[in-house]
Design an enzyme around this catalytic site. Structure first.
Site: not given
Ligand code: ASP
Length: 340
Positions: A205, A233, A235-236, A256-257, A259
């Site tokens: 990201t 799906r 994510g965050d 970033t990671g 989510g």
């Protein structure tokens, strides 16, 4: 002599007031965190990442330097990384289980706390510009899928064929993961079971946070999400307060990671809340969330964060995070791995 002394004193006061009134600007960016190890990278690969990071950073810094807004700076910075196939955002985005690219992005203005986000889009060349259009040209905060694409088109944003986002490297990564997943399923003998965990991976990201000369903060994040994601799906990244957040009273954050963990930990807002309610400094708050709370919870990744004084924090709990910053003194930093 007396005249000389007077002149000198005047010059000093003049310099001091100039220094005091010279506005602070600063910017920090990331290109994803994850299992990024020096031993797995060639010198050329390393250089390729650093070159794009520097280009993105300088693009945003130039805007700030010319008196532009932090919002313009973060958007332009993200554009540079979205068109680069190196990162998991725009071109170079990872693939869904069905072999598609579904992109998420968000932007937030720290001055007004206006925010815009898009999720699951496949035809807008720049998802971050789509997010900004949602923020500025609609009364909503988040739009998804076909509706978001229709809106972006109506706003005159560049529309591309979904194949624009295809890169062989990302497609091969998907095939590899599907193969591993199949082997695991065959091995366990279970039928139709969907693994709860995404396999170990790099989260590519991209994100940017900035402080402009008017003292306004902004944050922006853009992503393809996670390889092999299914069922629409999200994510965050486009969840305000999870992967993206900005408030002039505290800080601007881009994450970033993994989510799912970042959503459940409300990472970006938690950092702002620790500053607001506990009086923590930016560095303390960002480190508390990324290096302690997330680690205890099992969430891999990192953040970039900036406050109104131009302090920058870039903690991560993985082996690496592509990152760069230009601080209030104009000092540039570019990093990939954990610094010793
Ligand atoms: N946080 C992103 C997501 O979960 C992935 C990433 O950071 O690369 O969608």
């Amino acid at each position: 002599m007396k005249k000389l002394l007077l002149c000198f004193t005047f010059m000093c006061i003049h310099c001091l007031s100039q220094a005091q009134s010279s506005p602070k600007i600063a910017i920090a960016i990331h290109g994803g965190a994850g299992t990024i190890k020096k031993e797995n990278m060639t010198a050329q690969q390393e250089q390729a990442y650093k070159t794009v990071l520097q280009e993105a950073l300088k693009t945003g810094y130039k805007i700030l330097k010319q008196g532009g807004s932090s919002l313009d700076a973060v958007e332009a910075t993200i554009h540079v990384m979205e068109v680069s196939p190196l990162f998991n955002a725009g071109k170079g985005a990872v693939f869904t289980h069905d072999g598609k690219n579904e992109l998420d992005a968000a932007i937030m203005d720290g001055k007004t706390r206006n925010a815009g986000a898009v999720a699951g889009i496949s035809t807008v060349k720049s998802p971050i510009s789509a997010a900004r259009a949602v923020m500025e040209k609609s009364e909503h905060v988040m739009m998804v899928g076909k509706g978001a694409e229709q809106f972006a088109k109506e706003q005159g944003l560049e529309i591309v064929d979904p194949s624009y986002f295809y890169t062989q490297k990302r497609y091969d990564q998907l095939q590899e993961i599907i193969h591993t997943e199949k082997q695991q399923l065959d091995h366990s003998g279970s039928q139709g079971h969907i693994p709860a965990q995404f396999p170990d991976q790099k989260f590519g990201t991209v994100g940017a946070v900035a402080l402009d000369e008017d003292g306004n903060l902004a944050a922006a994040t853009s992503t393809g999400g996670m390889t092999n994601k299914r069922y629409g799906r999200v994510g965050d990244v486009p969840i305000i307060g999870a992967g993206t957040y900005a408030d002039n009273n505290t800080c601007a954050v881009s994450a970033t990671g993994h989510g799912e963990y970042f959503i459940r930990s409300v990472v970006a807002y938690d950092i702002a809340a620790l500053m607001k309610y506990k009086g923590m400094s930016l560095k303390e708050a960002a480190s508390e969330v990324v290096k302690h709370k997330l680690v205890d919870f099992g969430g891999d990744g990192g953040v970039i964060a900036i406050d109104r004084q131009g302090n920058i924090a870039m903690p991560f709990n993985t082996s690496g995070m592509y990152r760069a910053s230009m601080d209030i003194n104009g000092k540039m930093y570019v990093g990939i791995y954990q610094s010793k």
